[in-house]
Design a protein around this motif. Structure first.
Motif, PDB file in Angstrom:
ATOM      1  N   ASP A  51       0.838  -1.198   0.000  1.00  0.00           N
ATOM      2  CA  ASP A  51       0.000   0.000   0.000  1.00  0.00           C
ATOM      3  C   ASP A  51       0.878   1.254   0.000  1.00  0.00           C
ATOM      4  OD1 ASP A  51      -2.454   1.426   0.129  1.00  0.00           O
ATOM      5  OD2 ASP A  51      -2.246   1.617   2.297  1.00  0.00           O
ATOM      6  N   ASN A  52       1.896   1.259   0.841  1.00  0.00           N
ATOM      7  CA  ASN A  52       2.786   2.415   0.928  1.00  0.00           C
ATOM      8  C   ASN A  52       3.608   2.611  -0.340  1.00  0.00           C
ATOM      9  OD1 ASN A  52       1.847   3.032   3.479  1.00  0.00           O
ATOM     10  ND2 ASN A  52       3.498   1.953   4.519  1.00  0.00           N
ATOM     11  N   ALA A  53       3.986   1.528  -1.004  1.00  0.00           N
ATOM     12  CA  ALA A  53       4.749   1.647  -2.253  1.00  0.00           C
ATOM     13  C   ALA A  53       3.927   2.376  -3.308  1.00  0.00           C
ATOM     14  CB  ALA A  53       5.156   0.262  -2.760  1.00  0.00           C
ATOM     15  N   LYS A  54       2.660   2.015  -3.418  1.00  0.00           N
ATOM     16  CA  LYS A  54       1.790   2.677  -4.391  1.00  0.00           C
ATOM     17  C   LYS A  54       1.633   4.162  -4.049  1.00  0.00           C
ATOM     18  CE  LYS A  54      -2.573   2.739  -4.220  1.00  0.00           C
ATOM     19  NZ  LYS A  54      -3.973   2.887  -4.206  1.00  0.00           N
ATOM     20  N   LYS A  55       1.409   4.450  -2.782  1.00  0.00           N
ATOM     21  CA  LYS A  55       1.252   5.844  -2.360  1.00  0.00           C
ATOM     22  C   LYS A  55       2.531   6.646  -2.587  1.00  0.00           C
ATOM     23  CE  LYS A  55      -2.272   4.929   1.102  1.00  0.00           C
ATOM     24  NZ  LYS A  55      -2.529   4.768   2.529  1.00  0.00           N
ATOM     25  N   ALA A  56       3.677   6.034  -2.313  1.00  0.00           N
ATOM     26  CA  ALA A  56       4.952   6.730  -2.489  1.00  0.00           C
ATOM     27  C   ALA A  56       5.185   7.086  -3.955  1.00  0.00           C
ATOM     28  CB  ALA A  56       6.102   5.875  -1.959  1.00  0.00           C
ATOM     29  N   ILE A  57       4.835   6.189  -4.849  1.00  0.00           N
ATOM     30  CA  ILE A  57       4.975   6.479  -6.280  1.00  0.00           C
ATOM     31  C   ILE A  57       4.027   7.592  -6.673  1.00  0.00           C
ATOM     32  CG2 ILE A  57       4.589   5.561  -8.606  1.00  0.00           C
ATOM     33  CD1 ILE A  57       5.655   2.849  -7.526  1.00  0.00           C
ATOM     34  N   HIS A 115       7.597  10.278  -4.355  1.00  0.00           N
ATOM     35  CA  HIS A 115       8.704  10.022  -3.434  1.00  0.00           C
ATOM     36  C   HIS A 115       9.706   8.995  -3.956  1.00  0.00           C
ATOM     37  CE1 HIS A 115       6.842  12.507  -0.420  1.00  0.00           C
ATOM     38  NE2 HIS A 115       5.750  11.739  -0.382  1.00  0.00           N
ATOM     39  N   ILE A 116       9.369   8.295  -5.030  1.00  0.00           N
ATOM     40  CA  ILE A 116      10.265   7.291  -5.601  1.00  0.00           C
ATOM     41  C   ILE A 116      10.843   7.855  -6.888  1.00  0.00           C
ATOM     42  CG2 ILE A 116      10.470   4.907  -6.444  1.00  0.00           C
ATOM     43  CD1 ILE A 116       9.597   5.008  -3.518  1.00  0.00           C
ATOM     44  N   GLU A 117      12.142   8.079  -6.874  1.00  0.00           N
ATOM     45  CA  GLU A 117      12.802   8.680  -8.036  1.00  0.00           C
ATOM     46  C   GLU A 117      12.713   7.747  -9.246  1.00  0.00           C
ATOM     47  OE1 GLU A 117      17.271  10.158  -9.180  1.00  0.00           O
ATOM     48  OE2 GLU A 117      16.585  10.447  -7.118  1.00  0.00           O
ATOM     49  N   GLY A 118      12.308   8.302 -10.377  1.00  0.00           N
ATOM     50  CA  GLY A 118      12.216   7.542 -11.617  1.00  0.00           C
ATOM     51  C   GLY A 118      10.908   6.792 -11.799  1.00  0.00           C
ATOM     52  N   ALA A 119      10.025   6.841 -10.806  1.00  0.00           N
ATOM     53  CA  ALA A 119       8.731   6.155 -10.916  1.00  0.00           C
ATOM     54  C   ALA A 119       7.623   7.203 -10.902  1.00  0.00           C
ATOM     55  CB  ALA A 119       8.544   5.179  -9.761  1.00  0.00           C
ATOM     56  N   VAL A 120       6.709   7.077 -11.842  1.00  0.00           N
ATOM     57  CA  VAL A 120       5.586   8.010 -11.920  1.00  0.00           C
ATOM     58  C   VAL A 120       4.289   7.228 -12.088  1.00  0.00           C
ATOM     59  CG1 VAL A 120       6.922   9.936 -12.868  1.00  0.00           C
ATOM     60  CG2 VAL A 120       5.871   8.291 -14.418  1.00  0.00           C
ATOM     61  N   LYS A 121       3.208   7.896 -11.756  1.00  0.00           N
ATOM     62  CA  LYS A 121       1.893   7.274 -11.887  1.00  0.00           C
ATOM     63  C   LYS A 121       1.659   6.872 -13.339  1.00  0.00           C
ATOM     64  CE  LYS A 121      -2.856   7.889 -10.438  1.00  0.00           C
ATOM     65  NZ  LYS A 121      -3.777   8.731  -9.690  1.00  0.00           N
ATOM     66  N   GLY A 122       1.277   5.602 -13.541  1.00  0.00           N
ATOM     67  CA  GLY A 122       0.984   5.105 -14.878  1.00  0.00           C
ATOM     68  C   GLY A 122       2.114   4.297 -15.506  1.00  0.00           C
ATOM     69  N   ASP A 123       3.332   4.344 -14.938  1.00  0.00           N
ATOM     70  CA  ASP A 123       4.417   3.560 -15.533  1.00  0.00           C
ATOM     71  C   ASP A 123       4.389   2.124 -15.000  1.00  0.00           C
ATOM     72  OD1 ASP A 123       5.543   3.641 -12.990  1.00  0.00           O
ATOM     73  OD2 ASP A 123       7.339   4.724 -13.572  1.00  0.00           O
ATOM     74  N   ALA A 124       5.342   1.328 -15.437  1.00  0.00           N
ATOM     75  CA  ALA A 124       5.371  -0.093 -15.063  1.00  0.00           C
ATOM     76  C   ALA A 124       5.521  -0.279 -13.553  1.00  0.00           C
ATOM     77  CB  ALA A 124       6.496  -0.813 -15.799  1.00  0.00           C
TER      78      ALA A 124
END
Length: 184
Positions: free
Chosen positions: A120-126, A130-139
């Motif tokens: 749950d927190n991983a999804k929220k962080a993206i 908060h996660i460099e290189g990860a954006v909503k909608g990517d893999a």
């Protein structure tokens, strides 16, 4: 006989966790069917027209009925397994059953709570950047959404149900000891 009880008891949390995860899927399927029906039958709901309201009471009813119906089988496992093991295999096996279910159940409940929360927190962080290189909608986000879909029932349904399993099996065992003693 104690080892046999440990093995049976150690397997029961896995059985109950599988049953509760399946129950979440069944209830979600019923809810999706109802929501699709409402979109079809209530004019303007899908478009979001002002003044058009969904039938929330029906959704609450589906959720409540599913929760009650789907928890019967796991409840029966918790109540009947100590009785059956105690009568058929004796007190030593029943003790092993309780020990195995407690150890495995506690560890699984902790795992499920932590893993579900992490997904749950991983999804929220993206989603919050908060996660460099990860954006909503990517893999990465898509993988986190899948993880969250598994994680929510982990932390909200199966993990807590294991705590109930352990307590219920222990109480049933204590209450039924005189009955088991008379039958054996």
């Amino acid at each position: 006989m104690v080892v046999i009880g440990l093995l049976i008891g150690g397997s029961l949390p896995f059985v109950v966790a599988a049953m509760t995860m399946k129950s979440v899927g069944n209830a979600a399927g019923e809810m999706v069917t109802e929501i699709r029906r409402q979109f079809r039958e209530i004019d303007g709901l899908l478009e979001g027209k002002e003044g058009v309201k969904p039938d929330s009471a029906r959704c609450i009813e589906i959720s409540t009925q599913a929760a009650l119906r789907e928890m019967v089988a796991p409840g029966l496992v918790a109540v009947l397994s100590p009785l059956i093991v105690g009568i058929l295999l004796g007190f030593e096996t029943l003790g092993g059953l309780l020990a195995g279910a407690t150890v495995t159940g506690v560890l699984m409940a902790l795992f499920m709570a932590n893993a579900g929360g992490a997904w749950d927190n991983a999804k929220k962080a993206i989603e919050q950047g908060h996660i460099e290189g990860a954006v909503k909608g990517d893999a990465s986000h898509n993988a986190a959404v899948v993880g969250d879909t598994i994680g929510d029932p982990f932390k909200d349904t199966s993990g807590p149900s294991l705590n109930i399993l352990i307590k219920l099996m222990s109480i049933v065992s204590l209450v039924l000891v005189p009955l088991i003693a008379n039958l054996t």
